[in-house]
Design a protein around this motif. Structure first.
Motif, PDB file in Angstrom:
ATOM      1  N   SER A  71      55.498  39.808  45.909  1.00  0.00           N
ATOM      2  CA  SER A  71      54.522  40.570  46.679  1.00  0.00           C
ATOM      3  C   SER A  71      53.168  39.884  46.546  1.00  0.00           C
ATOM      4  O   SER A  71      52.827  39.403  45.466  1.00  0.00           O
ATOM      5  N   ILE A  72      52.432  39.867  47.648  1.00  0.00           N
ATOM      6  CA  ILE A  72      51.096  39.287  47.591  1.00  0.00           C
ATOM      7  C   ILE A  72      50.112  40.255  48.224  1.00  0.00           C
ATOM      8  O   ILE A  72      50.520  41.040  49.089  1.00  0.00           O
ATOM      9  N   PRO A  73      48.877  40.234  47.777  1.00  0.00           N
ATOM     10  CA  PRO A  73      48.387  39.377  46.703  1.00  0.00           C
ATOM     11  C   PRO A  73      48.933  39.832  45.354  1.00  0.00           C
ATOM     12  O   PRO A  73      49.200  41.013  45.145  1.00  0.00           O
ATOM     13  N   THR A  74      49.098  38.879  44.466  1.00  0.00           N
ATOM     14  CA  THR A  74      49.393  39.163  43.062  1.00  0.00           C
ATOM     15  C   THR A  74      48.299  38.504  42.254  1.00  0.00           C
ATOM     16  O   THR A  74      47.954  37.351  42.495  1.00  0.00           O
ATOM     17  N   LEU A  75      47.776  39.261  41.309  1.00  0.00           N
ATOM     18  CA  LEU A  75      46.740  38.744  40.418  1.00  0.00           C
ATOM     19  C   LEU A  75      47.343  38.533  39.047  1.00  0.00           C
ATOM     20  O   LEU A  75      48.061  39.392  38.540  1.00  0.00           O
ATOM     21  N   MET A  76      47.077  37.379  38.467  1.00  0.00           N
ATOM     22  CA  MET A  76      47.570  37.051  37.135  1.00  0.00           C
ATOM     23  C   MET A  76      46.389  36.635  36.271  1.00  0.00           C
ATOM     24  O   MET A  76      45.506  35.907  36.726  1.00  0.00           O
ATOM     25  N   ALA A  77      46.383  37.123  35.027  1.00  0.00           N
ATOM     26  CA  ALA A  77      45.359  36.733  34.061  1.00  0.00           C
ATOM     27  C   ALA A  77      46.039  35.983  32.930  1.00  0.00           C
ATOM     28  O   ALA A  77      46.992  36.486  32.323  1.00  0.00           O
ATOM     29  N   VAL A  78      45.569  34.765  32.673  1.00  0.00           N
ATOM     30  CA  VAL A  78      46.127  33.909  31.625  1.00  0.00           C
ATOM     31  C   VAL A  78      44.991  33.562  30.671  1.00  0.00           C
ATOM     32  O   VAL A  78      43.906  33.177  31.103  1.00  0.00           O
ATOM     33  N   PRO A  88      51.053  42.888  41.365  1.00  0.00           N
ATOM     34  CA  PRO A  88      50.733  42.757  42.781  1.00  0.00           C
ATOM     35  C   PRO A  88      49.706  43.804  43.191  1.00  0.00           C
ATOM     36  O   PRO A  88      49.575  44.847  42.547  1.00  0.00           O
ATOM     37  N   GLY A  89      48.998  43.511  44.249  1.00  0.00           N
ATOM     38  CA  GLY A  89      48.039  44.450  44.805  1.00  0.00           C
ATOM     39  C   GLY A  89      46.621  43.913  44.745  1.00  0.00           C
ATOM     40  O   GLY A  89      46.252  43.231  43.798  1.00  0.00           O
ATOM     41  N   ALA A  90      45.857  44.237  45.765  1.00  0.00           N
ATOM     42  CA  ALA A  90      44.458  43.828  45.830  1.00  0.00           C
ATOM     43  C   ALA A  90      43.628  44.828  45.041  1.00  0.00           C
ATOM     44  O   ALA A  90      43.685  46.025  45.294  1.00  0.00           O
ATOM     45  N   LEU A  91      42.877  44.346  44.074  1.00  0.00           N
ATOM     46  CA  LEU A  91      42.034  45.221  43.268  1.00  0.00           C
ATOM     47  C   LEU A  91      40.657  45.368  43.903  1.00  0.00           C
ATOM     48  O   LEU A  91      40.088  44.387  44.388  1.00  0.00           O
ATOM     49  N   PRO A  92      40.094  46.578  43.858  1.00  0.00           N
ATOM     50  CA  PRO A  92      38.692  46.710  44.251  1.00  0.00           C
ATOM     51  C   PRO A  92      37.817  46.069  43.176  1.00  0.00           C
ATOM     52  O   PRO A  92      38.250  45.897  42.025  1.00  0.00           O
ATOM     53  N   ALA A  93      36.593  45.722  43.533  1.00  0.00           N
ATOM     54  CA  ALA A  93      35.698  45.010  42.615  1.00  0.00           C
ATOM     55  C   ALA A  93      35.559  45.694  41.246  1.00  0.00           C
ATOM     56  O   ALA A  93      35.651  45.016  40.221  1.00  0.00           O
ATOM     57  N   ALA A  95      37.654  47.569  39.584  1.00  0.00           N
ATOM     58  CA  ALA A  95      38.900  47.406  38.823  1.00  0.00           C
ATOM     59  C   ALA A  95      39.047  45.964  38.339  1.00  0.00           C
ATOM     60  O   ALA A  95      39.531  45.717  37.222  1.00  0.00           O
ATOM     61  N   LEU A  96      38.639  44.999  39.163  1.00  0.00           N
ATOM     62  CA  LEU A  96      38.695  43.592  38.754  1.00  0.00           C
ATOM     63  C   LEU A  96      37.746  43.356  37.579  1.00  0.00           C
ATOM     64  O   LEU A  96      38.096  42.684  36.615  1.00  0.00           O
ATOM     65  N   GLU A  97      36.556  43.938  37.642  1.00  0.00           N
ATOM     66  CA  GLU A  97      35.602  43.806  36.535  1.00  0.00           C
ATOM     67  C   GLU A  97      36.160  44.419  35.255  1.00  0.00           C
ATOM     68  O   GLU A  97      36.006  43.865  34.169  1.00  0.00           O
ATOM     69  N   GLU A  98      36.822  45.562  35.385  1.00  0.00           N
ATOM     70  CA  GLU A  98      37.431  46.218  34.221  1.00  0.00           C
ATOM     71  C   GLU A  98      38.525  45.330  33.620  1.00  0.00           C
ATOM     72  O   GLU A  98      38.611  45.169  32.404  1.00  0.00           O
ATOM     73  N   LEU A  99      39.355  44.746  34.484  1.00  0.00           N
ATOM     74  CA  LEU A  99      40.411  43.845  34.018  1.00  0.00           C
ATOM     75  C   LEU A  99      39.811  42.656  33.281  1.00  0.00           C
ATOM     76  O   LEU A  99      40.291  42.276  32.207  1.00  0.00           O
ATOM     77  N   ILE A 100      38.766  42.066  33.833  1.00  0.00           N
ATOM     78  CA  ILE A 100      38.120  40.914  33.191  1.00  0.00           C
ATOM     79  C   ILE A 100      37.624  41.311  31.803  1.00  0.00           C
ATOM     80  O   ILE A 100      37.819  40.574  30.828  1.00  0.00           O
ATOM     81  N   GLY A 101      37.031  42.486  31.683  1.00  0.00           N
ATOM     82  CA  GLY A 101      36.567  42.966  30.382  1.00  0.00           C
ATOM     83  C   GLY A 101      37.704  43.129  29.395  1.00  0.00           C
ATOM     84  O   GLY A 101      37.595  42.742  28.219  1.00  0.00           O
ATOM     85  N   LYS A 102      38.819  43.680  29.856  1.00  0.00           N
ATOM     86  CA  LYS A 102      39.980  43.887  28.976  1.00  0.00           C
ATOM     87  C   LYS A 102      40.575  42.560  28.529  1.00  0.00           C
ATOM     88  O   LYS A 102      40.975  42.405  27.381  1.00  0.00           O
ATOM     89  N   VAL A 103      40.651  41.592  29.442  1.00  0.00           N
ATOM     90  CA  VAL A 103      41.193  40.279  29.088  1.00  0.00           C
ATOM     91  C   VAL A 103      40.286  39.611  28.050  1.00  0.00           C
ATOM     92  O   VAL A 103      40.763  38.999  27.095  1.00  0.00           O
ATOM     93  N   ARG A 104      38.984  39.769  28.211  1.00  0.00           N
ATOM     94  CA  ARG A 104      38.037  39.203  27.236  1.00  0.00           C
ATOM     95  C   ARG A 104      38.186  39.846  25.866  1.00  0.00           C
ATOM     96  O   ARG A 104      37.988  39.189  24.846  1.00  0.00           O
ATOM     97  N   ASP A 105      38.521  41.141  25.834  1.00  0.00           N
ATOM     98  CA  ASP A 105      38.600  41.889  24.582  1.00  0.00           C
ATOM     99  C   ASP A 105      39.892  41.657  23.801  1.00  0.00           C
ATOM    100  O   ASP A 105      39.988  42.067  22.648  1.00  0.00           O
ATOM    101  N   VAL A 106      40.881  41.042  24.411  1.00  0.00           N
ATOM    102  CA  VAL A 106      42.166  40.833  23.746  1.00  0.00           C
ATOM    103  C   VAL A 106      41.986  39.937  22.519  1.00  0.00           C
ATOM    104  O   VAL A 106      41.327  38.893  22.590  1.00  0.00           O
TER     105      VAL A 106
END
Length: 122
Positions: A71-78, A88-93, A95-106
């Motif tokens: 399914s596209i779009p698919t967003l992957m964080a590595v 899969p799924g288009a994130l609103p801005a 939600a994308l910012e929240e994801l970026i914060g969570k990835v940074r906090d790992v």
């Protein structure tokens, strides 16, 4: 920072290194992909410490198949070569910012320890 077009030639070099990479799997014919593109581009401008890559699933079928993209779009964080998120799924801005914060906090030491323990048990 501008997004990087990921291909079979550069994918391992870009994604396999230390640091965070967000990958947008997309296609030109996909309406939600076109809607998500400006959100992804703005985030790439706002977060210069993160590599933002795009995989055209029509052009780079080998990469899309390797990751089972159906399914596209698919967003992957590595981060540091480890896939932390893939949905899969288009994130609103926001939600994308929240994801970026969570990835940074790992805590990557915890992640590596868990991977090592899983491999030891296999």
């Amino acid at each position: 920072m501008a997004t990087v077009e990921l291909t079979t030639e550069n994918f391992s070099d870009v994604v396999g290194n230390e640091g965070t990479v967000l990958i947008d799997f997309w296609a030109a014919w996909c309406g939600p992909c076109r809607s998500f593109a400006p959100v992804f581009e703005k985030a790439s401008d706002d977060h210069g410490d993160i590599t933002f890559g795009k995989v055209d699933t029509e052009d780079q079928t080998e990469i899309a198949q390797a990751f089972g993209i159906s399914s596209i779009p698919t967003l992957m964080a590595v981060r540091d070569g480890v896939v932390l998120y893939a949905q899969p799924g288009a994130l609103p801005a926001p939600a994308l910012e929240e994801l970026i914060g969570k990835v940074r906090d790992v805590d990557m030491n915890e992640i590596r320890a868990a991977i090592e323990a899983e491999q030891d048990n296999a």
